[in-house]
Design a protein around this motif. Structure first.
Motif, mmCIF file in Angstrom:
data_model
loop_
_atom_site.group_PDB
_atom_site.id
_atom_site.type_symbol
_atom_site.label_atom_id
_atom_site.label_comp_id
_atom_site.label_asym_id
_atom_site.label_seq_id
_atom_site.Cartn_x
_atom_site.Cartn_y
_atom_site.Cartn_z
ATOM 1 N N ALA A 1 0.847 -1.187 0.000
ATOM 2 C CA ALA A 1 0.000 0.000 0.000
ATOM 3 C C ALA A 1 0.893 1.252 0.000
ATOM 4 O O ALA A 1 2.061 1.177 0.373
ATOM 5 N N GLN A 2 0.395 2.336 -0.420
ATOM 6 C CA GLN A 2 -0.828 2.518 -1.167
ATOM 7 C C GLN A 2 -0.529 2.486 -2.660
ATOM 8 O O GLN A 2 0.477 3.017 -3.111
ATOM 9 N N THR A 3 -1.472 1.915 -3.403
ATOM 10 C CA THR A 3 -1.317 1.730 -4.840
ATOM 11 C C THR A 3 -0.841 2.992 -5.537
ATOM 12 O O THR A 3 0.111 2.971 -6.306
ATOM 13 N N ASP A 4 -1.542 4.103 -5.290
ATOM 14 C CA ASP A 4 -1.306 5.337 -6.032
ATOM 15 C C ASP A 4 -0.247 6.226 -5.411
ATOM 16 O O ASP A 4 -0.076 7.370 -5.825
ATOM 17 N N ALA A 5 0.490 5.700 -4.472
ATOM 18 C CA ALA A 5 1.557 6.482 -3.831
ATOM 19 C C ALA A 5 2.817 5.618 -3.755
ATOM 20 O O ALA A 5 3.569 5.533 -4.705
ATOM 21 N N CYS A 6 3.024 4.967 -2.640
ATOM 22 C CA CYS A 6 4.278 4.259 -2.408
ATOM 23 C C CYS A 6 4.483 3.053 -3.319
ATOM 24 O O CYS A 6 5.606 2.790 -3.747
ATOM 25 N N VAL A 7 3.425 2.323 -3.635
ATOM 26 C CA VAL A 7 3.575 1.170 -4.534
ATOM 27 C C VAL A 7 3.994 1.648 -5.919
ATOM 28 O O VAL A 7 4.978 1.173 -6.488
ATOM 29 N N ARG A 8 3.260 2.607 -6.448
ATOM 30 C CA ARG A 8 3.570 3.114 -7.787
ATOM 31 C C ARG A 8 4.960 3.762 -7.825
ATOM 32 O O ARG A 8 5.731 3.531 -8.760
ATOM 33 N N SER A 9 5.293 4.555 -6.825
ATOM 34 C CA SER A 9 6.614 5.203 -6.783
ATOM 35 C C SER A 9 7.734 4.177 -6.738
ATOM 36 O O SER A 9 8.757 4.328 -7.407
ATOM 37 N N THR A 10 7.545 3.131 -5.963
ATOM 38 C CA THR A 10 8.573 2.100 -5.831
ATOM 39 C C THR A 10 8.719 1.299 -7.121
ATOM 40 O O THR A 10 9.841 0.959 -7.512
ATOM 41 N N LEU A 11 7.619 0.991 -7.788
ATOM 42 C CA LEU A 11 7.703 0.294 -9.072
ATOM 43 C C LEU A 11 8.557 1.094 -10.056
ATOM 44 O O LEU A 11 9.456 0.551 -10.698
ATOM 45 N N HIS A 12 8.268 2.376 -10.161
ATOM 46 C CA HIS A 12 9.040 3.224 -11.078
ATOM 47 C C HIS A 12 10.490 3.342 -10.619
ATOM 48 O O HIS A 12 11.409 3.288 -11.438
ATOM 49 N N GLY A 13 10.690 3.474 -9.309
ATOM 50 C CA GLY A 13 12.050 3.538 -8.778
ATOM 51 C C GLY A 13 12.842 2.281 -9.079
ATOM 52 O O GLY A 13 14.032 2.334 -9.393
ATOM 53 N N ALA A 14 12.180 1.135 -9.012
ATOM 54 C CA ALA A 14 12.849 -0.143 -9.277
ATOM 55 C C ALA A 14 13.265 -0.256 -10.741
ATOM 56 O O ALA A 14 14.420 -0.582 -11.046
ATOM 57 N N ILE A 15 12.336 0.002 -11.626
ATOM 58 C CA ILE A 15 12.643 -0.201 -13.047
ATOM 59 C C ILE A 15 13.681 0.810 -13.533
ATOM 60 O O ILE A 15 14.535 0.482 -14.347
#
Length: 188
Positions: free
Chosen positions: A111-125
């Motif tokens: 959580a949260q999808t539209d904050a930390c999850v999304r930011s981390t996905l982009h940070g990872a890639i």
């Protein structure tokens, strides 16, 4: 495949499933149960599980709201990364934790999808990781009063756009909890 040399392993990254974060989250109980199932599958297959915990004024360190939900218990030897920003890599030890474990592929939940999850996905890639979003193991609260779409739509849209995300030499994808199978993953 990951662009990180010598990093063939996979890890499950569990982001911010804390009492104060998921208290009012959409479909909370089902999502937490799916994360529990994902973690159990990873442990059974010897795949690393890394926990991320947010610290802020709303989630003061040591408070009840800061604690992970009681349904999810970090195992002995599983890393816990503290963070203060949406991207779990930003000013944290996450990169060094993953590097030490030889991890180049992440399965992301939390959580949260539209904050930390999304930011981390982009940070990872952008850092060279392959990043898979577990499509039924992330959630957010209803922020429609502030102009956001309803949470079910936020989750569906994030799953849709991440499924088609691209970067040179890296993969982005989604998978459902039931379809996660580490047994055939030579990167485990």
């Amino acid at each position: 495949m990951t662009t990180l040399a010598g990093r063939p392993k996979t890890a499950v990254l569990v982001i911010d499933v804390q009492n104060g974060v998921v208290e009012k989250a959409y479909d909370r109980d089902r999502v937490v149960a799916n994360i529990g199932e994902l973690v159990a599958k990873a442990r059974a297959a010897g795949v690393e599980v890394v926990w991320v915990q947010h610290n802020s004024e709303e989630l003061p360190t040591g408070s009840e709201s800061w604690q992970y939900v009681p349904e999810l218990v970090r195992g002995e030897g599983e890393a816990l990364v503290q963070k203060a920003y949406g991207d779990s890599f930003e000013e944290t030890e996450l990169e060094s934790v993953l590097a030490a474990r030889g991890v180049g592929r992440l399965l992301v939940a939390g959580a949260q999808t539209d904050a930390c999850v999304r930011s981390t996905l982009h940070g990872a890639i952008t850092r060279g990781y392959d990043a898979t979003l577990v499509d039924d193991a992330h959630t957010t609260e209803d922020l429609s009063a502030f102009g956001a779409p309803p949470p079910g739509q936020v989750i569906a849209h994030t799953n849709l756009y991440w499924r088609y995300q691209q970067a040179p030499g890296r993969t982005a994808s989604t998978v459902s909890t039931a379809d996660v199978d580490f047994a055939g993953d030579s990167r485990a």
